[in-house]
Design a protein around this motif. Structure first.
Motif, PDB file in Angstrom:
ATOM      1  N   LEU A 254       1.416  -0.906   0.252  1.00 43.73           N
ATOM      2  CA  LEU A 254       0.278  -0.105  -0.021  1.00 43.73           C
ATOM      3  C   LEU A 254       0.709   1.309  -0.200  1.00 43.73           C
ATOM      4  CD1 LEU A 254      -3.148  -1.661   2.275  1.00 43.73           C
ATOM      5  CD2 LEU A 254      -2.959  -1.142   0.079  1.00 43.73           C
ATOM      6  N   GLY A 255       0.347   2.518   0.044  1.00 43.70           N
ATOM      7  CA  GLY A 255       1.108   4.015   0.006  1.00 43.70           C
ATOM      8  C   GLY A 255       0.217   4.822  -0.181  1.00 43.70           C
ATOM      9  N   TYR A 256       0.248   5.840   0.738  1.00 42.86           N
ATOM     10  CA  TYR A 256       0.017   7.014   1.559  1.00 42.86           C
ATOM     11  C   TYR A 256      -0.034   8.452   0.449  1.00 42.86           C
ATOM     12  CZ  TYR A 256      -2.099   9.854   4.904  1.00 42.86           C
ATOM     13  OH  TYR A 256      -3.071  10.761   5.476  1.00 42.86           O
ATOM     14  N   GLN A 257      -1.017   8.524  -0.265  1.00 45.17           N
ATOM     15  CA  GLN A 257      -0.611   9.492  -0.834  1.00 45.17           C
ATOM     16  C   GLN A 257      -1.421  10.643  -0.922  1.00 45.17           C
ATOM     17  OE1 GLN A 257      -0.119   9.603  -4.512  1.00 45.17           O
ATOM     18  NE2 GLN A 257       1.735  10.551  -5.251  1.00 45.17           N
ATOM     19  N   GLU A 258      -1.433  12.255  -0.045  1.00 42.17           N
ATOM     20  CA  GLU A 258      -2.524  12.861  -0.502  1.00 42.17           C
ATOM     21  C   GLU A 258      -3.876  13.037   0.718  1.00 42.17           C
ATOM     22  OE1 GLU A 258      -3.825  13.909  -4.352  1.00 42.17           O
ATOM     23  OE2 GLU A 258      -1.344  14.878  -5.195  1.00 42.17           O
ATOM     24  N   GLY A 259      -3.346  12.002   1.622  1.00 42.76           N
ATOM     25  CA  GLY A 259      -3.995  11.319   2.679  1.00 42.76           C
ATOM     26  C   GLY A 259      -5.005  10.397   1.978  1.00 42.76           C
ATOM     27  N   LEU A 323       4.700   8.090  -9.932  1.00 43.03           N
ATOM     28  CA  LEU A 323       5.260   7.049  -9.781  1.00 43.03           C
ATOM     29  C   LEU A 323       6.660   7.268  -9.645  1.00 43.03           C
ATOM     30  CD1 LEU A 323       6.077   6.286 -13.956  1.00 43.03           C
ATOM     31  CD2 LEU A 323       4.225   5.448 -12.518  1.00 43.03           C
ATOM     32  N   GLN A 324       6.803   8.726  -8.720  1.00 42.28           N
ATOM     33  CA  GLN A 324       8.332   8.624  -7.908  1.00 42.28           C
ATOM     34  C   GLN A 324       7.905   8.868  -6.738  1.00 42.28           C
ATOM     35  OE1 GLN A 324      10.585  12.647  -8.689  1.00 42.28           O
ATOM     36  NE2 GLN A 324       9.319  12.618 -10.578  1.00 42.28           N
ATOM     37  N   HIS A 325       6.367   8.388  -6.183  1.00 44.50           N
ATOM     38  CA  HIS A 325       6.697   8.586  -4.860  1.00 44.50           C
ATOM     39  C   HIS A 325       7.144   7.249  -4.457  1.00 44.50           C
ATOM     40  CE1 HIS A 325       3.820   9.207  -1.300  1.00 44.50           C
ATOM     41  NE2 HIS A 325       3.295   8.423  -1.654  1.00 44.50           N
ATOM     42  N   PHE A 326       5.461   6.336  -5.681  1.00 41.79           N
ATOM     43  CA  PHE A 326       5.564   5.108  -5.148  1.00 41.79           C
ATOM     44  C   PHE A 326       7.031   4.456  -5.142  1.00 41.79           C
ATOM     45  CE2 PHE A 326       1.166   5.319  -7.112  1.00 41.79           C
ATOM     46  CZ  PHE A 326       0.168   5.270  -5.682  1.00 41.79           C
ATOM     47  N   VAL A 327       7.370   4.916  -6.400  1.00 41.09           N
ATOM     48  CA  VAL A 327       8.972   3.296  -6.621  1.00 41.09           C
ATOM     49  C   VAL A 327       9.529   3.764  -4.948  1.00 41.09           C
ATOM     50  CG1 VAL A 327      11.061   3.183  -6.811  1.00 41.09           C
ATOM     51  CG2 VAL A 327       9.250   3.854  -8.814  1.00 41.09           C
ATOM     52  N   SER A 463      -0.681  -6.705   4.823  1.00 39.10           N
ATOM     53  CA  SER A 463      -0.667  -5.154   3.982  1.00 39.10           C
ATOM     54  C   SER A 463       0.601  -4.720   4.222  1.00 39.10           C
ATOM     55  CB  SER A 463      -1.627  -4.185   4.765  1.00 39.10           C
ATOM     56  OG  SER A 463      -2.787  -5.229   4.190  1.00 39.10           O
ATOM     57  N   ILE A 464       1.612  -4.112   3.947  1.00 36.99           N
ATOM     58  CA  ILE A 464       2.840  -3.767   4.345  1.00 36.99           C
ATOM     59  C   ILE A 464       2.425  -2.209   3.666  1.00 36.99           C
ATOM     60  CG2 ILE A 464       4.243  -4.304   2.403  1.00 36.99           C
ATOM     61  CD1 ILE A 464       6.772  -3.307   4.312  1.00 36.99           C
ATOM     62  N   LEU A 465       2.685  -0.979   4.183  1.00 34.84           N
ATOM     63  CA  LEU A 465       2.253   1.020   4.237  1.00 34.84           C
ATOM     64  C   LEU A 465       3.383   1.626   4.145  1.00 34.84           C
ATOM     65  CD1 LEU A 465       0.471   3.141   2.652  1.00 34.84           C
ATOM     66  CD2 LEU A 465      -0.574   3.154   5.280  1.00 34.84           C
ATOM     67  N   THR A 466       3.826   1.982   3.409  1.00 38.07           N
ATOM     68  CA  THR A 466       5.099   2.947   3.691  1.00 38.07           C
ATOM     69  C   THR A 466       4.561   4.115   3.629  1.00 38.07           C
ATOM     70  OG1 THR A 466       6.643   1.704   3.149  1.00 38.07           O
ATOM     71  CG2 THR A 466       6.714   4.068   3.645  1.00 38.07           C
ATOM     72  N   SER A 474      11.124  14.351  10.102  1.00 39.68           N
ATOM     73  CA  SER A 474      11.413  13.432  10.710  1.00 39.68           C
ATOM     74  C   SER A 474      11.239  11.780   9.728  1.00 39.68           C
ATOM     75  CB  SER A 474       9.378  13.478  10.539  1.00 39.68           C
ATOM     76  OG  SER A 474       8.711  13.486   9.071  1.00 39.68           O
ATOM     77  N   GLU A 475      10.435  10.677  10.453  1.00 39.43           N
ATOM     78  CA  GLU A 475      11.020   9.966   9.139  1.00 39.43           C
ATOM     79  C   GLU A 475       9.815   9.091   8.704  1.00 39.43           C
ATOM     80  OE1 GLU A 475      13.818   8.548   8.944  1.00 39.43           O
ATOM     81  OE2 GLU A 475      15.683  10.017   9.777  1.00 39.43           O
ATOM     82  N   ALA A 476      10.062   8.759   7.948  1.00 36.97           N
ATOM     83  CA  ALA A 476       9.539   7.563   7.115  1.00 36.97           C
ATOM     84  C   ALA A 476       8.344   7.583   8.373  1.00 36.97           C
ATOM     85  CB  ALA A 476       9.339   7.002   5.343  1.00 36.97           C
ATOM     86  N   VAL A 477       7.023   6.361   8.166  1.00 35.01           N
ATOM     87  CA  VAL A 477       6.738   5.110   8.814  1.00 35.01           C
ATOM     88  C   VAL A 477       6.042   3.731   8.355  1.00 35.01           C
ATOM     89  CG1 VAL A 477       4.844   4.776  10.702  1.00 35.01           C
ATOM     90  CG2 VAL A 477       6.518   6.908  11.159  1.00 35.01           C
ATOM     91  N   ARG A 478       6.839   2.305   8.703  1.00 30.95           N
ATOM     92  CA  ARG A 478       6.510   1.706   7.807  1.00 30.95           C
ATOM     93  C   ARG A 478       5.129   0.730   8.642  1.00 30.95           C
ATOM     94  NH1 ARG A 478      11.320  -0.950   8.635  1.00 30.95           N
ATOM     95  NH2 ARG A 478      10.412  -2.197  10.471  1.00 30.95           N
ATOM     96  N   VAL A 479       4.371   0.966   8.136  1.00 27.23           N
ATOM     97  CA  VAL A 479       3.059  -0.050   9.691  1.00 27.23           C
ATOM     98  C   VAL A 479       3.114  -1.735   8.587  1.00 27.23           C
ATOM     99  CG1 VAL A 479       0.823   0.369   9.638  1.00 27.23           C
ATOM    100  CG2 VAL A 479       2.005   2.256   8.779  1.00 27.23           C
ATOM    101  N   VAL A 480       2.521  -1.895   9.341  1.00 27.56           N
ATOM    102  CA  VAL A 480       2.327  -3.605   8.194  1.00 27.56           C
ATOM    103  C   VAL A 480       1.158  -4.290   9.579  1.00 27.56           C
ATOM    104  CG1 VAL A 480       3.448  -6.364   9.232  1.00 27.56           C
ATOM    105  CG2 VAL A 480       4.759  -4.174   8.489  1.00 27.56           C
ATOM    106  N   GLU A 481       0.036  -4.269   8.588  1.00 33.74           N
ATOM    107  CA  GLU A 481      -1.158  -4.802   9.109  1.00 33.74           C
ATOM    108  C   GLU A 481      -1.480  -6.004   9.151  1.00 33.74           C
ATOM    109  OE1 GLU A 481      -5.401  -2.308   8.601  1.00 33.74           O
ATOM    110  OE2 GLU A 481      -5.087  -3.868   7.091  1.00 33.74           O
TER     111      GLU A 481
END
Length: 639
Positions: A254-259, A323-327, A463-466, A474-481
């Motif tokens: 998963l990705g997180y973009q614009e809320g 695409l830059q965001h997802f990669v 799922s895994i989400l960054t 701050s740092e990117a947060v890794r989320v594992v659901e």
């Protein structure tokens, strides 16, 4: 302790984390006598998993005053020609533990888990060749073959949570997989793990329900996944330790973009079926990913950008910002500010090479949690003669002044136990030994929620989400659901792990803003518009964990040459560092021995003339299986 331990071993291992457990298994497999002890009452150290009540006990322990005092009784047991190196009584690697309960509290004041038993007993007796450690919750079978996965389209369409069994089909042990009376009443006596399509609307989940169903939770202290072509999977298969565990493939990136939380296309089929990308973006993405698969063969494409960050390099590759965001965040999963171009390309390549081996993502997750993995290697060690003692503290290391080598340990009973080599988990070393060591910190959160962050046809998604950094610095947060079919949470709930490098004082300060973006506190849930409703947050735990990885041996003061230090969990997603460290230390101890060789199969044993010395027959060429091209799901049979 009814009987004293033997007074002499080849190897003494202090701490039962993943690298220590791998080393213990490797040494035992090579014929060394191994004593494996831990002052804790459970296996795994900071790699452990707990039931809900077990986690509450762990929380209570770390919320109590912890002064990390040292032993003193050992001093009178040291000879004039010796000196002692004291070890810690209490672990100080966990700090800033905070718990928040959002679920409604009912009137039951004395609630116990249904059928509760202690998963990790307070003491463990010695284990002989045929008597593995008592607290193991995994089962052994006679086959190490991999099950044949579905083809990629079938895996993605029909079975989003494909089982990847690297060992036996049926998981045994202490953990009871049968339904509770509460679940039977709600689900109409359907088996655990079966999706209920037309289930009635669920009542609000209360804290008492979570406690009653607490044994259905297996909550990891460290959140990691296994790369399907990673070092740990290779080691599990090679050593046949895979027989002790089962796995599921992670079903969604998963990705997180614009809320918004979005599903990220990974494979070729996903890319071309995606409705989130334009046809031009699909061609751009496939061209770039194809380049990343063998980027080493095209140095002219990246040579000029080696000094740049990967984020800056992506901007030069004719990729849209989308695409830059997802990669960057969902495929390479790297830092926007500190990851170099070469590191980013390497991580992207690794992601792509792991695709399709067992499912539609590169990742696997062990049923019952990451805490199973140290126990699997402990079981292997015990099968080959290792001796295990939990709740067994070590007061000090005994060092010979003349040779400068460690010759023995003194345990909390005052018994002296000699050995040739000593493996010590970093958390046991005192401030005196570690005065020159600078540790990093990891911020962790564990959440229990009632819905997925991204709804799907099946409620059994892993799922895994960054989540990118929410503010500068701050740092990117890794989320594992994790869903209930992973055997880590009760039916109708999700277990969510958040991890990032610490940048603020406490884990809650680092992670709470991300939690608020993704979830709604349960008490406020009814105020939300149903269509815009985020998952309800039932319970949250925040804590900081020490990261002792990448610390050189020279940083420790006066460490005897035959004492080796193992680090705790790092902040990376995979387990590569733990395996590499375990193998490196094994090579120092036994340079002429193979690291975790495969156990002999009965049909491969050939006896010599006197019938006493078994030999392994040579493998036949037809036993090997060729790996298929990247992107296809293999029919894997690894020996």
């Amino acid at each position: 302790m009814a009987d004293k331990l033997p007074s002499e071993f080849d190897v003494v291992v202090i701490g039962t984390g993943l690298p220590e457990s791998i080393i213990a298994a490797a040494c035992s497999r090579s014929g060394q006598s191994v004593l494996h002890v831990d002052s804790r009452s459970y296996y795994g150290g900071n790699w452990a998993s707990f039931s809900f009540s077990g986690l509450l006990s762990w929380i209570k322990e770390y919320q109590e005053e912890n002064n990390g005092e040292e032993w003193t009784a050992w001093q009178e047991l040291i000879l004039e020609t010796e000196e002692g190196v004291a070890l810690r009584k209490k672990d100080q690697t966990i700090q800033h533990v905070e718990v928040i309960c959002y679920a409604s509290q009912d009137s039951d004041e004395h609630v116990e888990e249904v059928g509760a038993v202690q998963k990790n007993p307070g003491s463990v007796t010695s284990a002989s060749t045929n008597d593995p450690p008592d607290s193991m919750v995994t089962a052994c079978s006679d086959t190490s073959e991999l099950t044949t996965p579905l083809s990629e389209p079938e895996a993605a369409r029909e079975v989003p949570d494909v089982d990847v069994t690297l060992g036996n089909e049926n998981h045994g042990g202490d953990t009871d997989c049968s339904q509770s009376p509460l679940e039977q009443e709600k689900a109409g006596n359907l088996p655990v793990g079966e999706d209920v399509v037309d289930a009635p609307k669920k009542n609000r989940i209360t804290y008492s329900q979570i406690v009653k169903e607490g044994r259905r939770f297996n909550i990891d202290l460290t959140s990691k996944l296994l790369y399907s072509r990673g070092l740990l999977i290779d080691l599990l298969i090679k050593s046949n330790v895979s027989r002790y565990a089962e796995f599921k493939n992670v079903t969604r990136i998963l990705g997180y973009q614009e809320g918004n939380v979005l599903q990220v296309p990974c494979s070729r089929a996903d890319v071309f079926n995606s409705k989130k990308l334009t046809m031009v973006e699909k061609r751009m993405l496939m061209k770039f990913l194809t380049f990343c698969l063998d980027y080493e063969q095209q140095p002219d494409e990246y040579k000029a950008y080696e000094e740049c960050t990967f984020s800056e390099y992506l901007k030069t590759q004719k990729l849209t910002p989308n695409l830059q965001h997802f990669v960057l965040h969902s495929i390479a999963m790297t830092s926007e500010e500190s990851t170099s171009t070469l590191d980013g390309l390497r991580e992207t390549q690794n992601f792509l090479r792991c695709l399709g081996r067992y499912g539609n993502t590169p990742f696997l997750f062990p049923l019952y949690g990451q805490g199973e993995l140290p126990q699997c290697f402990c079981r292997m060690c015990a099968v080959f003669g290792g001796t295990y003692c939990l709740s067994h503290a070590v007061q000090c290391l005994v060092v010979d002044k003349e040779s400068g080598k460690c010759k023995a340990i003194i345990d909390h009973f005052g018994q002296r136990i000699s050995a040739k080599y000593f493996i010590v988990e970093d958390s046991y070393l005192t401030e005196k030994t570690c005065s020159n060591v600078t540790y990093r910190q990891i911020s962790r959160a564990v959440l229990i929620t009632d819905q997925s962050v991204l709804k799907a046809d099946s409620d059994q998604q892993i799922s895994i989400l960054t989540v990118p950094p929410v503010e500068p610095g701050s740092e990117a947060v890794r989320v594992v659901e994790l869903c209930s079919s992973t055997m880590t949470c009760m039916k109708g709930t999700y277990l969510v792990h958040l991890t990032c490098p610490s940048s603020k004082k406490t884990a809650r300060e680092d992670l709470e803003s991300v939690v608020q973006k993704l979830f709604t506190p349960y008490a406020e849930a009814e105020l939300e518009n149903e269509e815009l409703k985020k998952p309800n947050l039932l319970w949250a735990l925040y804590f900081n964990m020490r990261d002792s990885s990448d610390i050189s041996r020279e940083c420790y003061n006066d460490l005897p040459s035959n004492v080796y230090v193992c680090c705790g969990p790092d902040g990376f997603l995979g387990n590569k560092n733990a395996v590499k460290q375990a193998e490196a230390l094994f090579r120092l101890i036994l340079p002429n021995e193979e690291f975790c060789p495969p156990p002999p199969n009965p049909e491969d044993i050939v006896f010599d003339g006197d019938g006493l010395q078994p030999e392994l027959s040579s493998p036949k060429p037809e036993d090997a299986k060729e790996i298929t091209d990247q992107g296809e799901v293999e029919e894997c049979l690894e020996k």
